[in-house]
Enzyme design. Structure first.
Site, PDB file in Angstrom:
ATOM      1  N   THR A  35      26.493 -23.683  -4.599  1.00 14.91           N
ATOM      2  CA  THR A  35      27.453 -23.307  -5.166  1.00 14.91           C
ATOM      3  C   THR A  35      28.001 -24.334  -5.124  1.00 14.91           C
ATOM      4  O   THR A  35      28.203 -25.596  -5.106  1.00 14.91           O
ATOM      5  CB  THR A  35      28.768 -22.891  -4.109  1.00 14.91           C
ATOM      6  OG1 THR A  35      27.798 -20.918  -3.900  1.00 14.91           O
ATOM      7  CG2 THR A  35      30.374 -22.422  -5.294  1.00 14.91           C
ATOM      8  N   GLY A  85      29.133 -24.235   4.534  1.00 18.36           N
ATOM      9  CA  GLY A  85      29.849 -24.475   5.601  1.00 18.36           C
ATOM     10  C   GLY A  85      29.061 -25.779   6.172  1.00 18.36           C
ATOM     11  O   GLY A  85      27.731 -25.847   6.381  1.00 18.36           O
ATOM     12  N   GLU A 120      27.651 -15.165  -0.105  1.00 18.04           N
ATOM     13  CA  GLU A 120      26.040 -14.548  -0.751  1.00 18.04           C
ATOM     14  C   GLU A 120      26.307 -12.917  -1.126  1.00 18.04           C
ATOM     15  O   GLU A 120      25.753 -12.483  -0.636  1.00 18.04           O
ATOM     16  CB  GLU A 120      25.836 -13.922   0.959  1.00 18.04           C
ATOM     17  CG  GLU A 120      25.561 -14.781   1.671  1.00 18.04           C
ATOM     18  CD  GLU A 120      24.265 -15.910   1.234  1.00 18.04           C
ATOM     19  OE1 GLU A 120      23.589 -15.022   0.532  1.00 18.04           O
ATOM     20  OE2 GLU A 120      25.143 -17.538   2.290  1.00 18.04           O
TER      21      GLU A 120
HETATM   22  C1  LIG Z   1      34.683 -18.742   2.903  1.00 19.87           C
HETATM   23  C2  LIG Z   1      32.769 -18.534   1.923  1.00 19.87           C
HETATM   24  C3  LIG Z   1      32.270 -19.357   2.745  1.00 19.87           C
HETATM   25  C4  LIG Z   1      31.401 -19.993   1.646  1.00 19.87           C
HETATM   26  N1  LIG Z   1      30.067 -20.924   1.899  1.00 19.87           N
HETATM   27  C5  LIG Z   1      28.840 -21.124   0.376  1.00 19.87           C
HETATM   28  C6  LIG Z   1      27.988 -21.962   0.838  1.00 19.87           C
HETATM   29  O1  LIG Z   1      27.945 -22.037   2.693  1.00 19.87           O
HETATM   30  N2  LIG Z   1      27.163 -22.060   0.684  1.00 19.87           N
HETATM   31  C7  LIG Z   1      27.111 -22.079  -0.873  1.00 19.87           C
HETATM   32  O2  LIG Z   1      25.991 -22.670  -1.258  1.00 19.87           O
HETATM   33  N3  LIG Z   1      28.039 -21.326  -1.324  1.00 19.87           N
HETATM   34  C8  LIG Z   1      29.246 -21.255  -0.535  1.00 19.87           C
HETATM   35  N4  LIG Z   1      29.841 -20.191  -0.862  1.00 19.87           N
HETATM   36  C9  LIG Z   1      30.414 -20.036  -2.677  1.00 19.87           C
HETATM   37  C10 LIG Z   1      30.187 -18.528  -2.389  1.00 19.87           C
HETATM   38  O3  LIG Z   1      29.162 -17.899  -2.468  1.00 19.87           O
HETATM   39  C11 LIG Z   1      30.674 -18.018  -4.105  1.00 19.87           C
HETATM   40  O4  LIG Z   1      32.025 -18.775  -4.335  1.00 19.87           O
HETATM   41  C12 LIG Z   1      30.722 -16.641  -3.615  1.00 19.87           C
HETATM   42  O5  LIG Z   1      28.881 -16.710  -4.885  1.00 19.87           O
HETATM   43  C13 LIG Z   1      31.093 -16.472  -5.854  1.00 19.87           C
HETATM   44  O6  LIG Z   1      30.762 -17.487  -6.923  1.00 19.87           O
HETATM   45  P1  LIG Z   1      32.070 -18.107  -7.344  1.00 19.87           P
HETATM   46  O7  LIG Z   1      32.677 -18.079  -6.236  1.00 19.87           O
HETATM   47  O8  LIG Z   1      31.455 -19.228  -8.741  1.00 19.87           O
HETATM   48  O9  LIG Z   1      32.723 -16.421  -8.187  1.00 19.87           O
HETATM   49  P2  LIG Z   1      32.822 -16.438  -9.711  1.00 19.87           P
HETATM   50  O10 LIG Z   1      30.808 -16.203  -9.668  1.00 19.87           O
HETATM   51  O11 LIG Z   1      33.588 -18.048 -11.227  1.00 19.87           O
HETATM   52  O12 LIG Z   1      34.038 -15.484 -10.072  1.00 19.87           O
HETATM   53  C14 LIG Z   1      35.199 -14.835  -9.972  1.00 19.87           C
HETATM   54  C15 LIG Z   1      35.139 -13.896 -10.757  1.00 19.87           C
HETATM   55  O13 LIG Z   1      34.585 -13.284 -12.068  1.00 19.87           O
HETATM   56  C16 LIG Z   1      33.368 -12.452 -11.780  1.00 19.87           C
HETATM   57  N5  LIG Z   1      32.287 -12.816 -12.664  1.00 19.87           N
HETATM   58  C17 LIG Z   1      30.991 -13.256 -12.402  1.00 19.87           C
HETATM   59  N6  LIG Z   1      30.202 -13.142 -12.653  1.00 19.87           N
HETATM   60  C18 LIG Z   1      30.192 -11.552 -13.383  1.00 19.87           C
HETATM   61  C19 LIG Z   1      29.034 -11.197 -14.118  1.00 19.87           C
HETATM   62  N7  LIG Z   1      27.898 -11.525 -13.904  1.00 19.87           N
HETATM   63  N8  LIG Z   1      29.584  -9.747 -14.501  1.00 19.87           N
HETATM   64  C20 LIG Z   1      31.574  -9.432 -14.177  1.00 19.87           C
HETATM   65  N9  LIG Z   1      31.854  -9.532 -13.558  1.00 19.87           N
HETATM   66  C21 LIG Z   1      31.699 -11.330 -12.888  1.00 19.87           C
HETATM   67  C22 LIG Z   1      33.400 -12.385 -10.599  1.00 19.87           C
HETATM   68  O14 LIG Z   1      33.290 -10.536 -10.166  1.00 19.87           O
HETATM   69  C23 LIG Z   1      34.724 -12.593  -9.580  1.00 19.87           C
HETATM   70  O15 LIG Z   1      36.028 -11.800  -9.962  1.00 19.87           O
HETATM   71  C24 LIG Z   1      30.909 -20.055   0.137  1.00 19.87           C
HETATM   72  C25 LIG Z   1      32.122 -18.867  -0.344  1.00 19.87           C
HETATM   73  C26 LIG Z   1      33.118 -18.655   0.484  1.00 19.87           C
HETATM   74  C27 LIG Z   1      34.100 -17.970  -0.051  1.00 19.87           C
END
Ligand SMILES: Cc1cc2nc3c(=O)[nH]c(=O)nc-3n(C[C@H](O)[C@H](O)[C@H](O)COP(=O)(O)OP(=O)(O)OC[C@H]3O[C@@H](n4cnc5c(N)ncnc54)[C@H](O)[C@@H]3O)c2cc1C
Length: 666
Positions: free
Chosen positions: A149, A188, A431
């Site tokens: 991410t 993490g 995930e």
């Molecule tokens: C506690 C925690 C630990 C994490 N650990 C890791 C890690 O170790 N390594 C790593 O790489 N990442 C990690 N992450 C990141 C995590 O994988 C991402 O936050 C997650 O995949 C969601 O992506 P985003 O944050 O970009 O949200 P976004 O994709 O921006 O989502 C925001 C909103 O947009 C909506 N949305 C996005 N795309 C679509 C679509 N195609 N259709 C409809 N709605 C959509 C979603 O439903 C959501 O409501 C972690 C996150 C958290 C919270």
């Protein structure tokens, strides 16, 4: 030696009421007596490691101290584990996952090492790469995380902006983070713990883009731990939970890594820069699927933790009177309390059972992939997406419900429920974000529906679509089997509706993508209904299977729980069933009574059922949920650990409060 306290009398009585053998259920939930013994032995060793006891509770430590303490304790845990595994079998992943909570109250800064770093090397490295990296990673001579991410992109991984440009002259990749949005954000342990990471980056060769690929990158010096030149790395700061997970950011500036550091089980870059496309890009799904399958098991455990705390507390806590002149009632005797809590127990069982069959399905797919067969991969991918999404979401709701069921004391950090909620709710996002995963399953469901219309044979998990098309709705009966069919009818009806909605928009001249977006609320509802049908069907089938091999008294209780789960969801989704199945208003009225009967049947076994989760006090870390039920004493003991209680008058009185009071005009 730890002082042994008298067990709370209400809990003693509750345990005497229990109608089944608690130990037998523990063995069943663990997957066998041997697994339970191994787990208890390991937890017992941890319990006696003095250095793992906190003098000052974690919550009173500063952000920095809390992290440092977590690293210290995780290293001890790892050493204890190594010693244990030298003498006997390797610990099962579920047992090590549980034991981790006995050491750190929140999430370990090494969480991603075993959770993603090692599995990705196994899943995406060639045999040579595995030979090079795995022994070091498994021995923890190197510590890693998984950095996918970025600030700008999480879900849309094709949009990732970190670049890996191949330089054929030196046979190296040059990593760059061209903009602030291309910084890795979230991994993490990345903050200040790991020295390696798997970085997912856009591959460029001779100016041409070849999509995203994983690279093993050393980011810190193994001796000094300083970031290597060209690496900008740090911690992202406090979050809702995950206080000790040490999530970090990472940027690259012309950082070079050898060609062999691209994980090449799938695609390859040859020395001269020739790109060799992978035989099967779907192979990369394997790791993702495995991690999502494991989240179903994590959700079962987090739900079990919350249920244990809230049920034991409900047995100990007395509040209000049912009838005047009678003593105050144990709150567990209020039907509304049973309604909040017994579903928590049943949900944990539903997820454990789901994990059992889903994990077997995963192993089968991995075996098939080894033989170049991938027929079942799309089905497993769809299942793992929606079951991860639904189980993590349900677990979040249940943990919060358990917290609310503990009234004001549930809001205390020392109840541990706020922290459990913190890490349970995180799994809804990491995930694969919840909605996005439901939509992935919806894509599979739309294809399945098309196939059903064309009369094709469908995969087992969607075969109900064919049955639904063939037959009229079955005559309703309030039996678990027919109700499960009812859930399948709801799912089939919603899948059809979503499909028709897309078609309607397409016919009205919309592009398919726009039509998809316009129908997406219906699509996620279809996916949710499919998940619920799968959960209920799988839970029922597994219970029938296991019931034949356990004692009749236990089989009876397991049967009560599965019925409770099914009836609970029938009543929660009665509106949908009325629309899509043959259930009638009268059937719902009967089921309401049935639900109340089931609550009454489970009531005497409630404490026994949570005892059977066998979660030690060291893991629960809860003033409200300990085995002995010394709730009030523990609340007071924990309060006395507050640094504010260490001195009779806090200095702020003299500095601020006294002058302020003195100035007050009467
Ligand atoms: C506690 C925690 C630990 C994490 N650990 C890791 C890690 O170790 N390594 C790593 O790489 N990442 C990690 N992450 C990141 C995590 O994988 C991402 O936050 C997650 O995949 C969601 O992506 P985003 O944050 O970009 O949200 P976004 O994709 O921006 O989502 C925001 C909103 O947009 C909506 N949305 C996005 N795309 C679509 C679509 N195609 N259709 C409809 N709605 C959509 C979603 O439903 C959501 O409501 C972690 C996150 C958290 C919270």
């Amino acid at each position: 030696m730890a002082t042994v306290h008298k067990i709370n009398e209400d809990l003693v009585k509750e345990r005497q009421k229990c109608t089944f053998n608690v130990q037998e259920l523990t063995y069943l939930l663990d997957g066998g007596e041997e697994v339970t013994k191994e787990r208890r032995e390991f937890e017992n060793i941890l319990r006696n490691v003095k250095e793992l006891q906190d003098e000052v509770p974690e919550v009173y430590l500063s952000h920095k101290e809390r992290y440092e303490n977590a690293v210290r304790k995780t290293c001890i845990l790892q050493n204890v584990r190594n010693d244990f595994e030298k003498k006997r079998e390797v610990l099962s992943p579920r047992n090590i996952f549980r034991a981790g909570y006995a050491v750190i109250k929140d999430v370990s800064p090494f969480f991603l090492h075993n959770g993603m770093f090692v599995p990705t090397i196994i899943g995406q490295g060639t045999p040579e790469q595995q030979a090079e990296w795995l022994p070091k990673a498994k021995a923890m001579a190197i510590i890693g995380t998984y950095a996918q991410t970025e600030l700008g992109h999480g879900t849309f991984i094709r949009g990732l902006e970190t670049t890996a440009t191949y330089d054929a002259k030196t046979e190296e990749f040059i990593l760059n983070s061209p903009k602030v949005t291309s910084y890795k954000w979230w991994p993490g342990g990345l903050g200040t713990t790991v020295n390696h990471c798997i970085t997912v980056a856009q591959l460029y060769i001779n100016g041409k883009k070849y999509g995203i690929h994983p690279f093993i990158v050393q980011i810190r010096d193994l001796e000094t731990h300083k970031p290597l030149p060209g690496i900008k790395v740090g911690e992202i700061g406090p979050k809702m939970g995950f206080a000790t997970a040490n999530n970090g950011f990472l940027g690259f500036q012309n950082f070079r890594i050898p060609r062999k550091n691209m994980l090449m089980k799938n695609a390859q870059v040859l020395k001269d820069g020739t790109f060799v496309k992978g035989m099967n890009e779907k192979l990369t799904y394997g790791t993702m699927v495995m991690v999502r399958v494991n989240i179903v098991s994590d959700s079962a455990f987090h739900t079990a933790m919350a249920a244990t705390i809230a049920v034991r507390y409900a047995a100990v806590r007395h509040q209000s009177q049912l009838k005047a002149k009678e003593p105050e009632v144990q709150i567990i005797d209020y039907l509304t309390q049973q309604h909040k809590l017994f579903i928590a127990i049943a949900t944990s069982h539903a997820f454990s059972n789901t994990y059992t069959w889903l994990y077997q399905a995963y192993l089968k797919v991995v075996e098939d992939l080894g033989k170049q067969k991938q027929d079942h991969l799309p089905e497993l991918h769809a299942l793992s997406c929606c079951l991860k999404a639904t189980s993590s979401r349900d677990a979040g709701v249940i943990v919060e419900q358990c917290r609310l069921a503990c009234g004001g004391h549930g809001y205390m950090a020392s109840s541990n429920l706020p922290i459990i909620y913190g890490y349970t709710t995180a799994a809804i996002t990491y995930e694969g974000e919840h909605t996005v995963l439901l939509l992935q399953t919806a894509r599979y469901l739309m294809k399945a529906w098309m196939s059903a219309l064309e009369g094709k044979v469908l995969a087992p998990s969607v075969a109900y679509l064919v049955d639904w098309l063939k037959s009229d709705k079955q005559r309703w009966q309030n039996t678990p089997e027919v109700i499960v069919k009812g859930f399948q009818h709801v799912a089939a009806g919603k899948i059809k509706d979503a499909f028709d909605a897309i078609q309607k928009h397409v016919k009205a001249g919309k592009d398919y993508e726009d039509a998809w977006n316009l129908a997406s609320v219906q699509l996620i509802k279809a996916s949710e209904a499919h998940s619920r049908a799968i959960l209920c069907d799988g839970y029922l089938r597994e219970t029938v299977r296991t019931s034949s091999s356990v004692s009749p008294s236990l089989a009876k209780v397991l049967n009560h729980l599965v019925q409770l789960y099914i009836v609970y969801w029938t009543l929660e989704t009665a509106g949908d069933l009325l629309v899509y199945s043959n259930i009638g208003k009268d059937d719902i009225a009967v089921l309401k009574e049935k639900y109340e009967e089931l609550l009454a049947l489970i009531r005497p076994n409630a404490v026994g059922l949570v005892d059977a989760f066998d979660i030690s006090d060291e893991i629960l870390q809860s003033t409200l949920g300990s085995y002995d039920g010394r709730v009030y004493e523990r609340l007071m003991e924990e309060a006395m650990k507050s640094p504010l209680n260490k001195e009779p008058v806090n200095q702020s009185f003299h500095k601020y409060l006294k002058p302020f009071i003195k100035k007050a005009k009467l």
